[in-house]
Enzyme design. Structure first.
Site, short mmCIF file in Angstrom:
data_model
loop_
_atom_site.label_atom_id
_atom_site.label_comp_id
_atom_site.label_asym_id
_atom_site.label_seq_id
_atom_site.Cartn_x
_atom_site.Cartn_y
_atom_site.Cartn_z
N LYS A 1 0.82 -1.22 0.00
CA LYS A 1 0.00 0.00 0.00
C LYS A 1 0.85 1.27 0.00
O LYS A 1 2.06 1.25 0.25
CB LYS A 1 -0.95 -0.01 1.20
CG LYS A 1 -2.10 -0.99 1.01
CD LYS A 1 -3.13 -0.90 2.12
CE LYS A 1 -4.32 -1.81 1.82
NZ LYS A 1 -5.34 -1.78 2.90
N ARG B 1 -3.73 -10.08 5.41
CA ARG B 1 -4.28 -10.12 4.04
C ARG B 1 -3.20 -9.58 3.11
O ARG B 1 -2.81 -8.42 3.20
CB ARG B 1 -5.55 -9.28 3.95
CG ARG B 1 -6.21 -9.29 2.57
CD ARG B 1 -7.48 -8.45 2.57
NE ARG B 1 -8.14 -8.47 1.27
CZ ARG B 1 -7.85 -7.66 0.26
NH1 ARG B 1 -6.90 -6.72 0.41
NH2 ARG B 1 -8.49 -7.75 -0.89
#
Length: 285
Positions: free
Chosen positions: A228, A262
């Protein structure tokens, strides 16, 4: 470091023991997810990705058909379900016993996936905010439910997100949502703090610094920081160059109490779990 007793998730009658953190592998059947290498649309690619996730040691496949990256294109429920049907049929054909989570904020999509494809977990980025029927639906279906904190929608969440008291607002948000779900009889609630969703770079690192405080809820905690912008905007580069930073933050998250990671890169996350579990076993001696 968080100290908790063993927690089990009931997934299609199987029990997943979260005493050892689990890894959830991402399978995006989208043309526009932020990490280009995660996009799988043709049968061979979807089948290969599902096999890779399981072979590298993940216990859950998380399939998503609606890109939730900032400024993502909004697609209809029909288009989302069409993409999911294709992906779920391929996974079920090749891995009939796989534990599958569906990343959706739509109650009708969630219900169809559970009813028609035996999906075991619903992963909702909006915690019921984008479909008011979601809480009632997951409670009725009796499946584990991952709810994430997000301010706004994927289309506007990064338009200068502001909070009066960031951590207080996130914790109160979850306290209210957890109570609503429990009032409906929902079981197996999992919290996702929502790294990168309606948060600045500083918010994301403040959240990670205080991650162990989520233990107050006594619920499983999912962390998703894989590749991210909180990594590559700090270090420079792109999502493609953010694997090392992802592993660093995954390790920090595990030491602060994460129960599920995740990730795009399963093998590296599984190794992080193995190493941190070995380390924690020495601390307990």
């Amino acid at each position: 470091m968080k100290q908790t007793s063993s927690t089990y998730l009931n997934v299609n009658g199987q029990l997943i023991d979260l005493a050892v953190p689990q890894v959830m592998g991402i399978l995006n059947v989208t043309p526009d997810s932020f990490y280009a290498d995660s996009r799988k649309q043709v049968e061979a690619d979807i089948a290969a990705r599902a096999k890779q996730i399981l072979d590298e040691g993940a216990s859950i496949i998380d399939i998503g058909a609606y890109s939730s990256r900032p400024n993502a294109e909004h697609i209809s429920a029909e288009e989302e379900m069409s993409r999911l049907r294709n992906g779920l049929e391929i996974i079920r054909k090749n891995h009939p016993d796989a534990i599958i989570s569906v990343d959706t904020f739509r109650a009708d999509v969630a219900e169809c996936c559970v009813r028609d494809y035996g999906v075991a977990i619903i992963n909702d980025i909006a915690a019921g905010e984008m479909d008011q029927r979601m809480f009632e639906t997951v409670a009725r279906l009796g499946v584990p439910y991952i709810m994430m904190h997000m301010k706004g929608t994927p289309q506007n969440m990064q338009a200068e997100p502001q909070y009066e008291n960031f951590l207080k607002e996130v914790f109160l948000y979850f306290a209210r949502k957890v109570q609503q779900l429990r009032d409906l009889g929902a079981k197996d609630i999992i919290l996702d703090p929502g790294f990168g969703f309606g948060k600045t770079l500083e918010h994301n690192y403040e959240l990670m610094a205080h991650l162990e405080e989520f233990a107050i809820f006594e619920l499983p905690l999912l962390v998703g920081v894989s590749r991210k912008s909180m990594i590559y905007r700090l270090l420079g580069g792109t999502p493609q160059e953010a694997l090392n930073g992802t592993t660093v933050l995954d390790t920090v998250a595990l030491l602060k109490g994460a129960d599920i990671l995740r990730v795009h890169d399963v093998r590296e996350a599984v190794e992080a779990v193995q190493i941190t579990e070995k380390l924690k076993s020495q601390w307990k001696l």
